[in-house]
Design a protein around this motif. Structure first.
Motif, PDB file in Angstrom:
ATOM      1  N   GLU A 196      75.666  -1.258 101.332  1.00  0.00           N
ATOM      2  CA  GLU A 196      77.039  -1.155 101.831  1.00  0.00           C
ATOM      3  C   GLU A 196      77.212  -1.944 103.120  1.00  0.00           C
ATOM      4  O   GLU A 196      78.187  -2.690 103.294  1.00  0.00           O
ATOM      5  CB  GLU A 196      77.399   0.315 102.055  1.00  0.00           C
ATOM      6  CG  GLU A 196      78.822   0.534 102.550  1.00  0.00           C
ATOM      7  CD  GLU A 196      79.149   2.007 102.751  1.00  0.00           C
ATOM      8  OE1 GLU A 196      79.880   2.321 103.717  1.00  0.00           O
ATOM      9  OE2 GLU A 196      78.681   2.833 101.939  1.00  0.00           O
ATOM     10  N   ASN A 197      76.261  -1.803 104.040  1.00  0.00           N
ATOM     11  CA  ASN A 197      76.332  -2.527 105.308  1.00  0.00           C
ATOM     12  C   ASN A 197      76.185  -4.031 105.093  1.00  0.00           C
ATOM     13  O   ASN A 197      76.917  -4.845 105.676  1.00  0.00           O
ATOM     14  CB  ASN A 197      75.239  -2.042 106.253  1.00  0.00           C
ATOM     15  CG  ASN A 197      75.483  -0.634 106.762  1.00  0.00           C
ATOM     16  OD1 ASN A 197      76.481  -0.002 106.419  1.00  0.00           O
ATOM     17  ND2 ASN A 197      74.566  -0.125 107.560  1.00  0.00           N
ATOM     18  N   GLN A 254      79.296  -5.834 103.731  1.00  0.00           N
ATOM     19  CA  GLN A 254      80.334  -6.082 104.735  1.00  0.00           C
ATOM     20  C   GLN A 254      79.961  -7.248 105.641  1.00  0.00           C
ATOM     21  O   GLN A 254      80.796  -8.112 105.942  1.00  0.00           O
ATOM     22  CB  GLN A 254      80.562  -4.821 105.580  1.00  0.00           C
ATOM     23  CG  GLN A 254      81.196  -3.669 104.817  1.00  0.00           C
ATOM     24  CD  GLN A 254      81.566  -2.515 105.732  1.00  0.00           C
ATOM     25  OE1 GLN A 254      82.189  -2.708 106.775  1.00  0.00           O
ATOM     26  NE2 GLN A 254      81.208  -1.302 105.329  1.00  0.00           N
ATOM     27  N   GLN A 304      80.090 -10.617 103.570  1.00  0.00           N
ATOM     28  CA  GLN A 304      81.467 -11.056 103.333  1.00  0.00           C
ATOM     29  C   GLN A 304      82.070 -11.655 104.600  1.00  0.00           C
ATOM     30  O   GLN A 304      82.789 -12.665 104.548  1.00  0.00           O
ATOM     31  CB  GLN A 304      82.301  -9.875 102.842  1.00  0.00           C
ATOM     32  CG  GLN A 304      81.993  -9.458 101.413  1.00  0.00           C
ATOM     33  CD  GLN A 304      82.700  -8.183 101.002  1.00  0.00           C
ATOM     34  OE1 GLN A 304      83.023  -7.339 101.837  1.00  0.00           O
ATOM     35  NE2 GLN A 304      82.930  -8.022  99.709  1.00  0.00           N
ATOM     36  N   TRP A 305      81.784 -11.056 105.746  1.00  0.00           N
ATOM     37  CA  TRP A 305      82.303 -11.589 107.007  1.00  0.00           C
ATOM     38  C   TRP A 305      81.681 -12.952 107.306  1.00  0.00           C
ATOM     39  O   TRP A 305      82.383 -13.899 107.684  1.00  0.00           O
ATOM     40  CB  TRP A 305      82.010 -10.602 108.138  1.00  0.00           C
ATOM     41  CG  TRP A 305      82.487 -11.112 109.472  1.00  0.00           C
ATOM     42  CD1 TRP A 305      83.744 -10.997 109.991  1.00  0.00           C
ATOM     43  CD2 TRP A 305      81.712 -11.839 110.432  1.00  0.00           C
ATOM     44  NE1 TRP A 305      83.807 -11.604 111.228  1.00  0.00           N
ATOM     45  CE2 TRP A 305      82.577 -12.120 111.519  1.00  0.00           C
ATOM     46  CE3 TRP A 305      80.390 -12.259 110.492  1.00  0.00           C
ATOM     47  CZ2 TRP A 305      82.142 -12.829 112.643  1.00  0.00           C
ATOM     48  CZ3 TRP A 305      79.948 -12.970 111.600  1.00  0.00           C
ATOM     49  CH2 TRP A 305      80.816 -13.245 112.668  1.00  0.00           C
ATOM     50  N   PRO A 318      78.147  -1.450 110.485  1.00  0.00           N
ATOM     51  CA  PRO A 318      78.341  -2.880 110.200  1.00  0.00           C
ATOM     52  C   PRO A 318      79.281  -3.580 111.167  1.00  0.00           C
ATOM     53  O   PRO A 318      79.106  -4.772 111.441  1.00  0.00           O
ATOM     54  CB  PRO A 318      78.907  -2.879 108.766  1.00  0.00           C
ATOM     55  CG  PRO A 318      79.365  -1.489 108.509  1.00  0.00           C
ATOM     56  CD  PRO A 318      78.498  -0.611 109.326  1.00  0.00           C
ATOM     57  N   GLN A 319      80.262  -2.882 111.725  1.00  0.00           N
ATOM     58  CA  GLN A 319      81.162  -3.533 112.683  1.00  0.00           C
ATOM     59  C   GLN A 319      80.435  -3.905 113.971  1.00  0.00           C
ATOM     60  O   GLN A 319      80.737  -4.933 114.593  1.00  0.00           O
ATOM     61  CB  GLN A 319      82.363  -2.628 112.972  1.00  0.00           C
ATOM     62  CG  GLN A 319      83.315  -2.476 111.795  1.00  0.00           C
ATOM     63  CD  GLN A 319      83.810  -3.811 111.271  1.00  0.00           C
ATOM     64  OE1 GLN A 319      84.222  -4.685 112.053  1.00  0.00           O
ATOM     65  NE2 GLN A 319      83.791  -3.986 109.959  1.00  0.00           N
TER      66      GLN A 319
END
Length: 394
Positions: A267-268, A271, A274-275, A375-376
């Motif tokens: 999941e991490n 993200q 994709q970024w 992830p942010q």
């Protein structure tokens, strides 16, 4: 017996319970590290009839055997044998599968230390190595020689993350009498059922996702059949390989949370990948789970999920600019491993050693392991790093 008790268990349940034995744990939830070398006998007959793990600690302790049993069950194999590291698992499996005069077909995207082993130890043994393109699939039939005894696979490949067509390779190799070995560390037994796809020996660096905490070195070889297990186990024993019961305990500890950790890693990583794909400094993201990425369709067909390791190909940048990016990272630290809870990044140049399908040797690549941080926060760290690289005067 109720219907519920005979139904197939979900993965999360299996990793929680495989390899557990109430008799060994004396009622405790976890089997403790059994430390010992000497096994005592009261009778001469018992001493003379003893064999294997019942005779001497080098053949394993109850802690190690519990981990072997659990890993074999998860992989669907006949049995497993632990080794002191992932590399030792690979080299043991190779040595047990060849004889002087044999040829090995080795995937060109292989973990670099395995390449070094082939070019040093195996070469001295008069075992030749032919490197083949990772995406050859069933076309490997044309490369198998009369003396080819092993087809070695690693999917996704180290550094470049090509997804191999393992079922097709196994079908062809077996038809020509070759044994198929696979480094299955990236997918683990949970995400890629290697033996079900035809692999004979599934090899893992347990140091990575199974241990999961970057605090133990372990490897394992899981054999598809009892015959294969006995063949490799005899060689394993002759080499005198053994593992610390404390390390085996750490492997068992990590196994219990493997499913939930892998889910979070994916999941991490998704993200973050994709970024990164949208950043102007990035040419390509090499993550098979990412829609549109190289190998995505094969990954979708054969894998049950993805781990947190992938590659990033940067657009042309000076070495000084890349160093400026990496030297200032806060959460992504540099280290020669992966699979733990922490995020890592290292610069790599996989094109420097490829021979069958050369890559541009000048490509600047990063190998990224996305850990269990938010992830942010990881994206913010990478964003700052890419800005340092873009604005570096070099």
């Amino acid at each position: 017996m109720s219907e519920a008790s005979t139904a197939p268990m979900h993965t999360e349940t299996r990793v929680t319970h495989v390899g557990r034995d109430a008799k060994l744990s004396n009622g405790l939830v976890s089997i403790p590290p059994y430390r010992g070398s000497t096994v005592l006998f009261d009778k001469v007959e018992e001493l003379r009839n003893s064999s294997g793990h019942r005779a001497y600690g080098r053949w394993g302790t109850p802690t190690g055997r519990a981990l072997e049993s659990g890993l074999a069950q998860l992989e669907g194999g006949a049995n497993a044998m632990l080794t002191p590291s992932g590399l030792s698992a690979i080299t043991t499996a190779l040595l047990a599968s060849v004889k002087p005069g044999d040829n090995i077909l080795m995937v060109d995207s292989v973990y670099p230390p395995v390449r070094s082993f082939c070019e040093s130890v195996l070469k001295k043994m008069n075992v030749s190595t032919t490197y083949y393109p990772p995406l050859v699939g069933a076309g490997i039939s044309e490369l198998i020689q009369p003396n080819t005894s092993v087809v070695y696979t690693e999917s996704p490949g180290s550094g470049t993350f090509e997804v191999q067509d393992i079922p097709a390779i196994c079908e062809v190799a077996h038809a020509k009498g070759a044994r198929v070995l696979m480094d299955n560390t990236w997918g683990t037994a949970l995400l890629f059922p290697a033996l079900q796809h035809g692999v004979d020996l599934s090899i893992h660096s347990l140091t990575k996702y199974v241990v999961g905490h970057s605090d133990a070195l372990l490897g394992v070889i899981v054999a598809r059949t009892r015959e294969l297990y006995l063949d490799v186990r005899a060689f394993h024993g002759a080499l005198g390989l053994t593992v610390s019961p404390d390390d085996a305990f750490l492997g068992l500890r990590g196994l219990r949370t493997l499913a939930v950790r892998l889910r979070q890693h994916q999941e991490n990583a998704m993200q973050v990948a994709q970024w990164l794909r949208e950043q102007p400094q990035v040419r390509e993201v090499l993550y098979p789970a990412l829609p549109g990425a190289r190998g995505h369709e094969l990954w979708k067909r054969d894998f049950k999920g993805a781990s947190g390791l992938f590659g990033v190909v940067l657009k042309p940048a000076s070495e000084a600019a890349v160093v400026a990016m990496l030297d200032g990272m806060h959460l992504f630290k540099m280290g020669f491993s992966w699979g733990g809870f922490e995020s890592l990044v290292i610069p790599v140049k996989p094109g420097a050693y490829r021979v069958s399908t050369p890559l541009a040797a000048g490509d600047v690549c990063l190998r990224i392991h996305v850990g269990l941080e938010h992830p942010q926060d990881l994206i913010a760290d990478l964003d700052a790093g890419l800005k340092r690289m873009a604005t570096h005067p070099g």
